[in-house]
Design a protein around this motif. Sequence first.
Motif, short mmCIF file in Angstrom:
data_model
loop_
_atom_site.label_atom_id
_atom_site.label_comp_id
_atom_site.label_asym_id
_atom_site.label_seq_id
_atom_site.Cartn_x
_atom_site.Cartn_y
_atom_site.Cartn_z
N SER A 87 0.84 -1.19 0.00
CA SER A 87 0.00 0.00 0.00
C SER A 87 0.88 1.25 0.00
O SER A 87 2.08 1.19 0.32
N TRP A 88 0.28 2.40 -0.36
CA TRP A 88 1.09 3.62 -0.38
C TRP A 88 1.65 3.95 1.00
O TRP A 88 2.84 4.29 1.11
N PRO A 89 0.88 3.87 2.10
CA PRO A 89 1.48 4.13 3.41
C PRO A 89 2.66 3.21 3.72
O PRO A 89 3.65 3.64 4.31
N LYS A 90 2.55 1.96 3.30
CA LYS A 90 3.64 1.02 3.56
C LYS A 90 4.88 1.39 2.74
O LYS A 90 6.01 1.36 3.24
N ARG A 91 4.66 1.78 1.49
CA ARG A 91 5.78 2.18 0.65
C ARG A 91 6.45 3.45 1.18
O ARG A 91 7.68 3.58 1.15
N LEU A 92 5.63 4.36 1.66
CA LEU A 92 6.17 5.61 2.20
C LEU A 92 7.00 5.33 3.45
O LEU A 92 8.09 5.90 3.64
N ASN A 93 6.55 4.41 4.29
CA ASN A 93 7.32 4.03 5.47
C ASN A 93 8.64 3.38 5.08
O ASN A 93 9.67 3.59 5.74
N MET A 94 8.63 2.58 4.00
CA MET A 94 9.85 1.94 3.53
C MET A 94 10.86 2.99 3.07
O MET A 94 12.06 2.90 3.37
N LEU A 95 10.39 4.00 2.35
CA LEU A 95 11.28 5.07 1.91
C LEU A 95 11.87 5.82 3.09
O LEU A 95 13.05 6.18 3.09
N ARG A 96 11.06 6.05 4.10
CA ARG A 96 11.55 6.72 5.30
C ARG A 96 12.61 5.87 6.00
O ARG A 96 13.61 6.41 6.49
N ASP A 97 12.40 4.56 6.05
CA ASP A 97 13.39 3.66 6.66
C ASP A 97 14.73 3.77 5.95
O ASP A 97 15.78 3.91 6.58
N ILE A 98 14.68 3.68 4.62
CA ILE A 98 15.93 3.74 3.85
C ILE A 98 16.61 5.08 4.04
O ILE A 98 17.84 5.16 4.21
N CYS A 99 15.82 6.15 4.04
CA CYS A 99 16.38 7.48 4.21
C CYS A 99 17.04 7.63 5.58
O CYS A 99 18.13 8.21 5.70
N ARG A 100 16.42 7.08 6.62
CA ARG A 100 17.01 7.16 7.97
C ARG A 100 18.33 6.38 8.03
O ARG A 100 19.30 6.84 8.64
N GLY A 101 18.35 5.19 7.44
CA GLY A 101 19.59 4.42 7.42
C GLY A 101 20.68 5.14 6.66
O GLY A 101 21.84 5.18 7.10
N LEU A 102 20.32 5.73 5.52
CA LEU A 102 21.30 6.46 4.71
C LEU A 102 21.79 7.71 5.44
O LEU A 102 22.97 8.05 5.37
N MET A 103 20.90 8.36 6.18
CA MET A 103 21.29 9.54 6.95
C MET A 103 22.33 9.17 8.01
O MET A 103 23.30 9.91 8.21
N CYS A 104 22.15 8.02 8.65
CA CYS A 104 23.14 7.55 9.63
C CYS A 104 24.49 7.34 8.96
O CYS A 104 25.53 7.78 9.47
N LEU A 105 24.51 6.72 7.80
CA LEU A 105 25.76 6.45 7.09
C LEU A 105 26.45 7.76 6.71
O LEU A 105 27.66 7.92 6.91
#
Length: 358
Positions: free
Chosen positions: A196-214
């Motif tokens: 679903s779109w909310p699930k996809r949006l949460n996935m993008l946020r997850d990746i962005c948070r991980g990348l921000m840490c790196l």
Amino acid sequence: MTEALKLNRLLKEQGENSSYHHTSNKKDGASDLKKDMSSQRAMSLTSSPHELRRQVPERSGPDRKDDELVLTWNRIQESHMYQNKPLLPFEEWNIDFSELTVGTRVGIGFFAEVFRGMWNGTEVAIKVFLEQDLSAENMEDFCNEISILSRARHPNVILFLGACAKPPHLSMVTEYMEMGSLYHLIHVSGHKNRLSWPKRLNMLRDICRGLMCLHRMKIVHRDLKSANCLVNKRWTVKICDFGLSRIMTDASMRNSTSAGTPEWMAPELIRNEPFTEKCDIFSFGVIMWELYTLHRPWEGVPPERVIYAVANQGSRLELPEGPLGSLIADCWAEPNKRPSCEEILTRLLSNELSLYYK
């Protein structure tokens, strides 16, 4: 690593949809895995994990090739001391290969294969570096990946558990992600209708948070793509595969060897130009496009054509409408104009993005 070897691995990766794929959706994954492996111990692993289930008699007498590997490994390991600390500073991170139980292969990379396995009664992922590919350069990449991944502790970065640092069985152990790679989930599993779109949006946020840490740790991934984003049973996404990653030391670095996968690569990496962490932002834009459209990027276009079009003609994938399309376009701008992870996350958390695609 030689270009021929990279191309060979890339073709395998495209054939198997790369990095990490889901192998079982049974609730009792650990007991199912034990049955699947049925006493197959890691000590019986042959020079190629493709032949994992074939028993090989132990060799007798000295092995000159193994001796050379050990000498090369020792020389490389000495050069990978950080602040007078060894590659694996904690004893708990040193794993004897005999402690591992290797099961089904779930992914393949440039010079290693990933297996579902067991360690100390825990289901894990085991990245096995192929003996026939253990060149000095690949050993350096192995050290580089361990040194980077072991330092990055974040909920959206794959958890490093330890490594076997004794050639010829160089292996790395991480947490196991039950649903496999994001690439597999979108393009192969047949379950993209569950995204679903909310699930996809949460996935993008997850990746962005991980990348921000790196990026805050001055780490540039250089091979960010959906195949290197793993999903667990709670639909949390974590970034993996740091074999091509680098630690930033200057304002920009030069790409001495080709790195990345054509469909996700930033043009400056393709052209072997100096790069910064903004090359990962370009790749993240492709993942955003991928999760929005649920299509393979540049599907049907040969990789060499993608390389030429992106690097020399300025070609880009067709942008979606609305605020997400605007965000993707910004990620595909010139490096110094691309947004930071902090800026992207702010926009991904905005009500505008949630409501527009509701």
